[in-house]
Design an enzyme around this catalytic site. Structure first.
Site, mmCIF file in Angstrom:
data_model
loop_
_atom_site.group_PDB
_atom_site.id
_atom_site.type_symbol
_atom_site.label_atom_id
_atom_site.label_comp_id
_atom_site.label_asym_id
_atom_site.label_seq_id
_atom_site.Cartn_x
_atom_site.Cartn_y
_atom_site.Cartn_z
ATOM 1 N N ASP A 193 58.789 19.487 27.233
ATOM 2 C CA ASP A 193 58.101 20.879 27.798
ATOM 3 C C ASP A 193 58.818 21.199 28.636
ATOM 4 O OD1 ASP A 193 55.144 20.754 26.166
ATOM 5 O OD2 ASP A 193 54.916 19.148 27.542
ATOM 6 N N HIS B 296 49.838 16.864 28.386
ATOM 7 C CA HIS B 296 50.157 16.318 26.922
ATOM 8 C C HIS B 296 50.592 17.815 27.145
ATOM 9 C CE1 HIS B 296 50.320 16.042 22.917
ATOM 10 N NE2 HIS B 296 48.820 15.967 23.104
ATOM 11 N N HIS C 225 57.640 10.749 29.603
ATOM 12 C CA HIS C 225 56.937 10.709 27.526
ATOM 13 C C HIS C 225 56.493 9.009 27.474
ATOM 14 C CE1 HIS C 225 56.211 10.979 24.321
ATOM 15 N NE2 HIS C 225 56.554 12.361 24.175
#
Ligand code: ACO
Length: 387
Positions: A323, A230, A269
């Site tokens: 990210d 995460h 994702h």
């Protein structure tokens, strides 16, 4: 030991990971995973990233609409004034072991400050909105103060005349950032502010659903954000880029990792089946910053990783997520790697609080089921009779 339960004829469907389960209605955030769109309260993040500020985004998430000019000035000044932390909090931060992960320190400090909020147990919507503002305002100051303490440096107190993103960079580094860096930080905070019912938002909801207070819900969310699947993925992604070191080695790294069935951090994702729109915005900033800082090789490594991973995993619809670039951008802004996940929290606390307040408008205790497959006839042997 007893025997395992015989599977019933009607074994329930088990939704491990809750992939396709809806747990509430919301008007906070919409992720269109097919088209790669992200909306906060109906506003496209492309527009917000171009025209808005993190402070205005907070207002939009919490109140559900654009502020008037007067409301914006008022909300901005409340956030700026609430940035300060008390000597008690500073004492707590000084007590932390020097090698404590900053995200753990943040989790502890948020838990601690709840005890000093006179409205902690006031469950009204208005009180929760005020608490949300105080939380959002103090999280960056806590992170920056702890960072200075652990490096043996003087704490830089907040400057309410500055925007939150600019002041955060100043409190961490001790220097006022250049305007481009301040703007990029502001945009990064806008882009991370919410992302619908992800793991940390859900953790906040689970805690809130018991009617625990807002601080407890946010502590649960911070704890959940920590993991590398995460919020921790940006740090893992940058570590990979730095380990690759040379653009010539990037393609082979990706091919070897995939051949060994490893994961490329910053890709894939649960919702997006195309480019994460946040990644596309940050990619451009990463390019600009890498040129400005003379670190073009690092950006080139990211480009080759991106091209190779997308090409190799096209059939699985795996694309870079936010990210992959946020870690690179934060690194180029001069932030140390172990602050990346806390910086995520600086932004996401706005989304978490909005979700909790929305959920409490129509609360229901979260209490799913698990399907028992263990023994049913285990014979208890008194301790003295055991070998
Ligand atoms: N690298 C290599 N292969 C991948 C990756 C990746 N990053 N992500 C998914 N895959 C592959 C899986 O191996 C799997 O292949 P298989 O079907 O042959 O077994 C397939 O794609 C589907 O993957 P799942 O794990 O089932 O997809 P899921 O939706 O559970 O995963 C997740 C989502 C956890 C984010 C995953 O893509 C991943 O581990 N990514 C790396 C970590 C990361 O970047 N996390 C940040 C997410 S964004 C955020 O939190 C802000």
């Amino acid at each position: 030991m007893g025997s395992a339960v015989k599977p019933a004829l009607d074994v329930p469907r088990i939704d491990k990971g809750l992939d396709d389960i809806y747990v509430k209605e919301t008007s906070i955030c919409y992720v269109d995973g097919q088209r790669g769109r992200l909306l906060y309260r109906g506003f496209d993040i492309q527009d917000l990233a171009q025209h808005s500020t993190f402070e205005e985004t907070i207002f939009i998430l919490i109140h559900g609409r654009l502020p008037t000019r007067q409301e914006f000035a008022h909300a901005r000044s409340i956030l700026a004034e609430a940035r300060a932390i008390t000597p008690d909090v500073v004492r707590l931060l000084r007590c932390m072991p020097s090698d404590a992960p900053p995200i753990d320190v943040l989790r502890t400090a948020v838990s601690y400050i709840s005890n000093f909020d006179s409205e902690r147990d006031d469950p009204t919507r208005a009180a929760n909105m005020r608490k949300a503002q105080r939380l959002i305002a103090k999280v960056p100051t806590i992170i920056a103060a702890h960072h200075r303490i652990r490096n043996g440096k003087r704490i830089v107190p907040p400057d309410p005349s500055l925007g939150g993103a600019e002041d955060f960079l100043r409190m961490v580094t001790g220097r006022k950032p250049d305007p481009l860096s301040a703007r990029i930080m502001d945009v990064a905070l806008i882009l991370h502010a919410d992302h619908s019912m992800n793991a940390s938002a859900f953790a906040a909801i689970v805690s809130a659903s018991t009617l625990a207070d807002l601080y407890s819900a946010i502590v649960a969310a911070i704890a959940t954000l920590k993991g590398p699947l995460h919020g921790g993925a940006n740090e893992a992604a940058l570590r990979t880029m730095l380990a690759i070191a040379k653009p010539e080695a990037a393609e082979q790294y990706v091919l070897d990792t995939l051949r060994n069935r490893g994961r490329i951090f910053g890709f894939g994702h649960r919702v997006y089946r195309t480019y994460d729109p946040r990644a596309l915005i940050l990619r451009e900033y990463a390019r600009q910053l890498s040129e400005l800082r003379g670190q073009e090789d690092l950006f080139r490594i990211s480009e080759i990783m991106q091209e190779t991973t997308v090409r190799e995993l096209k059939a699985k619809q795996i694309y870079p997520n936010v990210d992959f670039y946020s870690g690179l951008v934060y690194h180029l802004l001069g932030l140390p790697m172990d602050l990346f996940t806390p910086v995520f929290a600086v932004s996401r606390v706005s989304g978490w609080t909005a979700h909790v307040i929305e959920y409490w408008d129509d609360n229901r205790l979260v209490r799913p089921l698990d399907y028992y497959v263990g023994p049913t006839d285990a014979a208890y042997v008194p301790l003295e009779e055991r070998p």
